[in-house]
Design an enzyme around this catalytic site. Structure first.
Site, mmCIF file in Angstrom:
data_model
loop_
_atom_site.group_PDB
_atom_site.id
_atom_site.type_symbol
_atom_site.label_atom_id
_atom_site.label_comp_id
_atom_site.label_asym_id
_atom_site.label_seq_id
_atom_site.Cartn_x
_atom_site.Cartn_y
_atom_site.Cartn_z
ATOM 1 N N TYR A 30 0.823 -1.206 0.000
ATOM 2 C CA TYR A 30 0.000 0.000 0.000
ATOM 3 C C TYR A 30 0.855 1.253 0.000
ATOM 4 O O TYR A 30 2.071 1.197 0.151
ATOM 5 C CB TYR A 30 -0.943 0.008 1.206
ATOM 6 C CG TYR A 30 -0.285 0.367 2.527
ATOM 7 C CD1 TYR A 30 0.543 -0.531 3.189
ATOM 8 C CD2 TYR A 30 -0.480 1.624 3.111
ATOM 9 C CE1 TYR A 30 1.140 -0.202 4.402
ATOM 10 C CE2 TYR A 30 0.114 1.962 4.327
ATOM 11 C CZ TYR A 30 0.925 1.048 4.961
ATOM 12 O OH TYR A 30 1.528 1.375 6.145
ATOM 13 N N LYS A 144 6.377 -1.872 1.801
ATOM 14 C CA LYS A 144 5.229 -1.259 2.480
ATOM 15 C C LYS A 144 4.057 -2.233 2.383
ATOM 16 O O LYS A 144 3.134 -2.068 1.584
ATOM 17 C CB LYS A 144 4.914 0.126 1.881
ATOM 18 C CG LYS A 144 4.154 1.027 2.861
ATOM 19 C CD LYS A 144 4.250 2.476 2.457
ATOM 20 C CE LYS A 144 3.265 3.376 3.184
ATOM 21 N NZ LYS A 144 3.390 3.421 4.635
ATOM 22 N N GLU A 176 13.193 2.355 13.492
ATOM 23 C CA GLU A 176 12.259 3.439 13.179
ATOM 24 C C GLU A 176 11.205 3.450 14.276
ATOM 25 O O GLU A 176 11.473 3.006 15.391
ATOM 26 C CB GLU A 176 11.679 3.245 11.769
ATOM 27 C CG GLU A 176 10.998 1.904 11.565
ATOM 28 C CD GLU A 176 10.434 1.701 10.166
ATOM 29 O OE1 GLU A 176 10.241 2.665 9.416
ATOM 30 O OE2 GLU A 176 10.146 0.530 9.832
ATOM 31 N N LEU A 200 11.315 1.377 6.736
ATOM 32 C CA LEU A 200 10.612 1.820 5.533
ATOM 33 C C LEU A 200 11.322 3.070 4.993
ATOM 34 O O LEU A 200 11.604 3.998 5.763
ATOM 35 C CB LEU A 200 9.159 2.182 5.867
ATOM 36 C CG LEU A 200 8.367 2.539 4.607
ATOM 37 C CD1 LEU A 200 7.933 1.276 3.887
ATOM 38 C CD2 LEU A 200 7.170 3.399 4.923
HETATM 39 C C1 LIG Z 1 6.731 1.866 9.602
HETATM 40 C C2 LIG Z 1 6.746 3.205 8.941
HETATM 41 N N1 LIG Z 1 7.903 3.866 8.836
HETATM 42 C C3 LIG Z 1 7.975 5.095 8.267
HETATM 43 C C4 LIG Z 1 6.835 5.719 7.756
HETATM 44 C C5 LIG Z 1 6.943 7.090 7.144
HETATM 45 O O1 LIG Z 1 6.819 7.040 5.739
HETATM 46 P P1 LIG Z 1 6.309 8.314 4.905
HETATM 47 O O2 LIG Z 1 7.193 9.462 5.290
HETATM 48 O O3 LIG Z 1 6.495 7.898 3.487
HETATM 49 O O4 LIG Z 1 4.880 8.545 5.293
HETATM 50 C C6 LIG Z 1 5.611 5.056 7.828
HETATM 51 C C7 LIG Z 1 4.405 5.688 7.274
HETATM 52 O O5 LIG Z 1 3.335 5.205 7.301
HETATM 53 C C8 LIG Z 1 5.562 3.772 8.431
HETATM 54 O O6 LIG Z 1 4.400 3.106 8.527
#
Ligand SMILES: Cc1ncc(COP(=O)(O)O)c(C=O)c1O
Length: 289
Positions: A30, A144, A176, A200
């Site tokens: 997603y 993702k 993270e 991610l």
């Molecule tokens: C596990 C995780 N890490 C990092 C992020 C941040 O990603 P982004 O900056 O693309 O929203 C998300 C966003 O949903 C996430 O679910």
């Protein structure tokens, strides 16, 4: 109105088979794109990450970039609110339950848009608490995936503690947070873990890195020990919905002096200015994919 397999329809009319592999196995990927004043922010980067997640999951991408863009704009246009969070997912499709890939399944594409809720200014001023947990997710956090049970359980730890986020450590190192990336500041230097299969690759993480480079703020990507997070001058989380948000305590202990720090304030301002520029540009034609 939501989007399902090429059609825009009311959410109550959008029906998916119970045999969809998204439902049975969490077998899908997603994206979530923030939309400001009906203009999607960093759409090309979100579509590139979707393509990468699909390729790693070996799910066929049913649409070209132009088709994705058209469908996303159609969905944006069907909402009554201007600032949106457009969620889209692709699953491996509907098939008799069997772990191995089905031979002839068509990927299922679902999209919805909700009002985008960024932290309000008074919350940004105050910052938020975080708690920590061991990162016990799988080793492909760079995909993702819609299989989010690991992240869900970890987020619930902070939800039950009344905190904003759960910051994750694996083998004594920062990875993270349950739904965001993490940055720290030590002696004026912004630091974050490098991209790897354990985190991610956040789109906001990239924006923060670009803004730091453009404005001459020192930033390094490096492995970060747990004690360096606990002893940091500042800790921030970043995501498309949280934007850049300061963490002022971890497991009840203050970070720095317990207030959003000066480097955070600078980066928050830069992020808001950058967003304003994009919104002022405000032209759909300017949104490349
Ligand atoms: C596990 C995780 N890490 C990092 C992020 C941040 O990603 P982004 O900056 O693309 O929203 C998300 C966003 O949903 C996430 O679910």
């Amino acid at each position: 109105m939501v989007f399902l397999n090429g059609k825009v329809l009311p959410v109550d009319d959008a029906k998916v088979s119970v045999l969809d592999r998204g439902f049975i196995f969490g077998d899908g990927v997603y994206e979530l794109v923030p939309v400001y004043s009906r203009v999607p922010f960093r759409l090309a980067e979100h579509l590139a990450r979707l393509e990468r997640s699909l390729a790693e999951a070996r799910i066929r991408n049913p649409y070209s970039r132009e088709q994705w863009r058209d469908y996303i704009f159609q969905l944006i246009d069907r909402q009554s609110f201007d600032d949106q969070g457009v969620y889209f997912q692709v699953t491996r499709g509907v098939a008799k339950r069997d772990h191995a890939f089905p031979k002839n399944a068509e990927p299922t594409v679902f999209m919805m848009s909700n009002p985008l809720v960024n932290p309000p200014p008074e919350q940004v001023e105050r910052g938020g608490a975080a708690v920590s947990a061991q990162d016990n997710r799988w080793l492909r956090c760079d995909i993702k995936s819609i299989s989010l049970i690991g992240n869900v359980l970890l987020r619930q730890v902070s939800a039950e503690a009344g905190a904003t986020e759960t910051i994750l450590f694996r083998d004594g190192r920062l990875t993270e947070a349950s739904a965001s990336n993490v940055f720290i500041v030590r002696r004026g230097v912004i630091q974050s873990p490098p991209k790897s299969s354990l985190i991610l690759p956040g789109i906001t993480y990239d924006v923060v890195a670009e803004l730091a480079a453009t404005h001459g703020l020192p930033l390094e990507f490096k492995e970060i020990a747990e004690q360096d997070v606990r002893g940091a001058d500042e800790v921030w989380v970043t995501s498309s919905s949280k934007e850049v948000f300061a963490i002022i305590s971890l497991d009840g202990a203050k970070i720095g002096d317990g207030l959003p720090g000066p480097v955070f304030r600078r980066m928050y301002r830069l992020y808001q200015e950058f967003k304003q520029q994009v919104m002022r540009a405000g032209k759909r034609e300017a949104v490349s994919v």
